[in-house]
Each structure stands twice: as C-alpha cells, then as structure tokens.
Write an enzyme that holds these catalytic residues in place. Structure first.
Site, PDB file in Angstrom:
ATOM      1  N   GLU A 166      28.945 -25.205  15.675  1.00  0.00           N
ATOM      2  CA  GLU A 166      27.964 -26.253  15.043  1.00  0.00           C
ATOM      3  C   GLU A 166      27.708 -24.989  13.618  1.00  0.00           C
ATOM      4  OE1 GLU A 166      25.690 -28.969  15.427  1.00  0.00           O
ATOM      5  OE2 GLU A 166      26.795 -28.964  18.084  1.00  0.00           O
ATOM      6  N   ARG A 170      29.730 -27.381   9.933  1.00  0.00           N
ATOM      7  CA  ARG A 170      28.465 -27.644   9.521  1.00  0.00           C
ATOM      8  C   ARG A 170      27.689 -27.214   7.903  1.00  0.00           C
ATOM      9  NH1 ARG A 170      23.153 -30.800  13.066  1.00  0.00           N
ATOM     10  NH2 ARG A 170      24.647 -30.970  14.904  1.00  0.00           N
ATOM     11  N   ASP A 299      35.482 -34.333  22.378  1.00  0.00           N
ATOM     12  CA  ASP A 299      35.240 -35.432  21.098  1.00  0.00           C
ATOM     13  C   ASP A 299      36.526 -35.024  20.112  1.00  0.00           C
ATOM     14  OD1 ASP A 299      33.771 -33.671  20.723  1.00  0.00           O
ATOM     15  OD2 ASP A 299      32.417 -35.052  20.717  1.00  0.00           O
ATOM     16  N   GLU A 433      28.896 -42.041  15.263  1.00  0.00           N
ATOM     17  CA  GLU A 433      29.929 -42.137  15.520  1.00  0.00           C
ATOM     18  C   GLU A 433      30.265 -44.240  15.198  1.00  0.00           C
ATOM     19  OE1 GLU A 433      27.925 -40.435  17.485  1.00  0.00           O
ATOM     20  OE2 GLU A 433      28.643 -37.928  17.036  1.00  0.00           O
TER      21      GLU A 433
END
Ligand code: DMJ
Length: 541
Positions: A166, A170, A299, A433
């Site tokens: 993360e 980010r 993903d 998404e």
C-alpha cells in the site's frame, strides 16, 4: 520500612516485566528470530554503505509529453468534466478542513480516519494520493498546499508498521507521479527516503518481501490471516514499476535488483495449470493455498507484468511473455460465460471454479484492452473484445442495483447474474475499477457508451455517496435508504475521480504511449531502457 517495601515492589515489577519479555520472545519461531537478527545485520551494512556512497548523478528526465489541460471542445463534455472537478474540490476541501494530515477522512464524524495498512502514524495518505489528480485538474493552489505539508511534515522515521504494498502504490507511486508532473524535487527526495525504509522488508530467506515492515526498526512480518505465513502475490508482485523508476532516478540498482529477483524466482516455480497461486511462503519459497484470483490478492501482479513491458518502451519482453502465459491460463480456467451471456472471471480454489467476480476484478477489462496491442498470435481484436465484454458485465453489476453503484462481489450461479448474494458483499466503498475499465475502453474504442456509463456512475456517486463534508462509501447498494460507512478512501481522490476526469478529457492529456498508470492511477512516464539493464540511465553506462 516503607523504603524496604517500595524496593521489594520494584524488584517484583522488574521480575514480572522480564518474565513477560521472555514469554514474548518464546512465542516467536526460530525463523522469526533469525530473520530479525538478519534484518539488524543488514541495517548496519546498509548504514555503512550509505556513509561512503557518492552523491547521486543527475538523470535526464524522460520525454514528458501530454501534460496539458486536455480541455474538450464539446460544451456538454466540458460541463461534465467540470462537475467531476467540483467533486474533487468537495472531497479535498473537507479533508483539508476536518482530516488534514490524517490518512483519510471520516466525512460524517468530521474527523481523521486510518486503517492498519498505514500503520499508527499520521502520514497524510490522502494528500500524497491526491496530488497528481489535483495537478491534472489544474487545482494548483490545493496542489501547493499539499506540497507544503509534505515538505514540512511527511516523516518516515516513525515507529510504525505499514503495508509495503500500500505504501508503495499510494506513497511512492503518488510522490513519483507528482515529481514527474511538477518537476518539484521534494517529491523525488521523499520517495527515495521512503523506499529506503521499505528495503528491510526484503530481508527474508527467499527475498520475497514481508507484507508489513516497521519503518523504524525494519522488522517485517506477514498478515496473520494469510495462508501458512505466506506473502501475497498482488502485494510482492506490485512493486516493479515504482522500483524501476527509483533505480532510474537514483542511479542505485538496489531497487531494480530486488524486483528482478522476485520475478526470477517466480519464473522458476511450477504453476498448477499454469496459474499463479495467491500465496507464497517467503521462508520456504513454496506456494501456500492454491487459490488463484484476478481480483483481490492476485489482481495487480498481472497488471504489473503488462505494465513493466509497456513502461520499458516494450523492451522488457520477458515481462510480456509472463503476462501472455498468465492470461492464457486465466482465460482457459477462470473466464466463463454465464447462462445469460455475461462474460465473467471467476476464482480458482483448490481445483474448483467459484463463479463469483469481485469489483476489484473489473479492472481486468481495461488491462485486456491495454495489452491487446502486442499480444501473442496477433490476437489484438480478441483481447479488445474480451475487455469490452468485461466492461459490459461490470456495468451490468452496477445497473442491476437500486443505487446504480456496483457491489463488492457478485455471482453467476443458480439463476443469479451479476448480483451480490451475501449481505457482506453488497457494499460500495468508492472503488475505481469499473470506471478505470470504462476509461481504457474509451481510449481504445471511442465508443460513446463508455462516457455514458461513466456519467451514470458519476451521478450515482454524487447522489448517494456525497454528504455535506465529503464522500462516503455505502453499505448496501440494493437498499433505497443506504447507510454510510463514513470513510472517504484515499483512492477515491487518486483513482476514481482521476479516471472520471480523464474519461471526459481529450486523449492528448497523458497519452498511453508515453505514460503508464500504476495500480493506484499514478502516471509514470515510459522509460527507454534495455531489456534487463538500466542502460538508459547514464549512471550505468
Ligand atoms: C487501490 O488501492 C488499488 O487500485 C489496488 O490495486 C487495489 N484496489 C484499490 C482500490 O479499490
């Protein structure tokens, strides 16, 4: 007497404390203790290296094309785009007023919010994640405010355990994109400082990083819930783009070597049915549970294989091959058509296909379209079509709800088509998404239906997720009187609003031939590098 008593109490308390500490140590496995010792050793080595390292060579910036206003000529499209910009202002201004410096905003309680992925420290996740969206939208005063906060307050020497993945997508992604767009050195410096704090996470017996690392001590560990102490494919497999850029910008191959090591290790491993399981044990180097997903846990690993190739100006053919092999296996084992004719991507669990698709999986429509050009056996038309089918299915998952917002997961089973069945899968948390896929499909086809679908989503978000002090997720998209989760996710500003804005902008704003978006929608420029070296960087010549 009193003094004696006080001393006795102190000795007793010290004993108890020592006992507690010994118990804590005993709870740790030998491997964990060894990993901690190794981490400490590596830290000392790295500190020593740093001391005699030469100053970094200046690196020529890649050709930065398409940083412009992207203003559409059509009045209706322009108005829609302005509305999206207004939504960004609303999200930002309220975070600014009620959550400034905190990671996220609770728009109803009007205070800061955080989750364990950001650790226990106030790292201004929303500021860092939102910067490039502000820049692209021309919100320059807001951008400057963010820059000032980062310059003065963003500090990584904190005793805080964060998610490596993360923080990479980010923070490092956000800082690098802000650097490339604005040219402001502070973002590059902060990105490199933070990256240095993540490096100890790679000190495992295999070099597959831990999921979490303490920014101060460098001690890493994995999520307690992950199968058999494993690291997660979508986490350790989603570092490549940012780490290649870090090596490019610093002239230090350490970042590049870390991610290439992961790739090499994965290449050597057997894959059941050609599929990558979501779990890999960083101690043993063996797969955990055989669960494969193009949604959560898997993903962005697939996304980064494709994007590594694109970002290398299509030189990194090894990544492209891995991507092609992976999606062939996915198409064979995971992609099906429902009775009602909807194409969906299911999940593979221990030899069985679960006919369920997550909101997260919907990004794959855009990925297939993005990878169409350059696909094996010239199947470009096929992959563009597959992208369109996934976009259609995901639009259906929105259209079949009361709020016209998509649920977290939906099924294709026993008469159920693109609808959530379980109560705890009916929420919408401002995720990007589906809109991301609309935008890629729009760029590649210019079919007006993608703008229309994007506009439907914009209106639904504005109607049902907007509150007086920001935007909130909703708990049930099938209920006409939904309740709020009271979280304004940082990815709403980084991704959802950015993709919407780009959907209503001209294509010459950040063209896809020159920019590759990381998995948090942070645009990074294409680098002209050779296949497995960084020869584009003069530091390596
Ligand atoms: C984002 O943080 C990233 O897109 C990530 O890859 C997975 N999903 C969230 C938003 O839904």
């Amino acid at each position: 007497r009193e003094e004696e008593e006080r001393l006795r109490n102190k000795i007793r308390a010290d004993h108890e404390k020592a006992l507690e500490e010994a118990k804590e140590k005993l709870k740790k496995s030998r491997d964990e203790i060894q990993a901690e010792i190794q981490t400490e050793k590596n830290k000392v080595v790295q500190e020593l290296k740093k001391k005699d390292s030469k100053p970094l060579p200046p690196v020529p910036l890649p050709n930065l094309i398409g940083i412009n206003s992207g203003e559409p000529a059509d009045l209706d499209i322009r108005e829609k785009r302005n509305k999206i910009k207004e939504m960004m202002k609303h999200a930002w201004d309220n975070y600014r007023q009620y959550g400034w410096g905190h990671n996220e905003l609770k728009p109803i309680a009007r205070k800061g919010h955080s989750t364990n992925i950001f650790g226990n420290s106030q790292m201004g996740a929303t500021i860092v994640d939102a910067l490039d969206t502000l820049y692209i939208m021309g919100l320059h005063d807001e951008f400057r405010e963010g820059q000032e906060w980062i310059d003065k307050n963003l500090d990584f020497s904190v005793n805080s355990e964060v998610s490596v993945f993360e923080v990479n997508i980010r923070f490092i992604g956000g800082l690098l994109a802000a650097y490339y767009l604005s040219g402001q050195e502070v973002f590059k410096i902060k990105a490199v400082q933070l990256a240095g704090k993540l490096l100890p996470a790679f000190n495992t017996p295999t070099g597959i990083p831990w999921a979490m690392v303490n920014l101060k001590s460098g001690v890493g560990r994995n999520w307690g819930w992950a199968s058999a102490g494993s690291s997660i494919l979508a986490e350790f497999g989603t570092l490549h783009m940012e780490f290649v850029h870090l090596s490019y910008l610093t002239g230090d191959p350490v970042y590049y070597n870390k991610v290439m090591h992961i790739r090499k290790l994965l290449q050597k491993m057997d894959r059941p049915n050609g599929l990558y399981p979501n779990y890999l044990n960083p101690r043993t180097g063996r797969w955990g549970q055989h669960h494969t997903s193009v949604g959560g846990l898997g993903d962005s690993f697939y996304e980064y294989l494709l994007k590594a190739w694109l970002m290398s100006d299509k030189m990194d053919t090894e990544a492209r091959k891995m991507y092609d092999d992976a999606i062939e296996a996915i198409e064979k084992h995971l992609i099906r058509k429902s009775n009602g004719g909807l194409t969906f991507i299911g999940e593979w669990k221990n030899g069985h296909l679960e006919r369920k698709m997550g909101h997260l999986t919907c990004f794959a429509g855009g990925m297939f379209a993005l990878g169409a050009d350059g696909s094996r056996d010239d199947k470009a038309g096929h992959y563009l079509q597959l992208g369109a089918e996934i976009a259609h299915t995901c639009h259906e998952s929105y259209d079949r709800t009361t709020l016209k917002l998509g649920p977290e997961a939906f099924k294709f089973d026993g008469g159920v088509e693109a609808v959530a069945v379980r109560q705890n899968e009916k929420y919408y948390i401002l995720r990007p998404e589906v809109i991301e896929t609309y935008w890629y499909m729009w760029r590649f086809t210019h079919d007006p239906k993608y703008r229309q679908w994007g506009w439907e989503a914009t209106q639904a978000i504005d109607k049902y997720c907007r509150v007086s002090s920001g935007f909130s997720g909703v708990k049930d998209v099938y209920s006409s009187s939904p309740t709020y989760d009271d979280v304004q996710q940082s990815f709403f500003l980084a991704e959802t609003l950015k993709y919407l804005y780009l959907l209503f902008s001209n294509d010459d704003l950040l063209p896809l031939d020159n920019w590759v978006f990381n998995t948090e929608a942070h645009p990074l420029p294409v680098l002209h590098l050779a296949n497995t070296t960084l020869s584009g960087n003069p530091a390596y010549r």
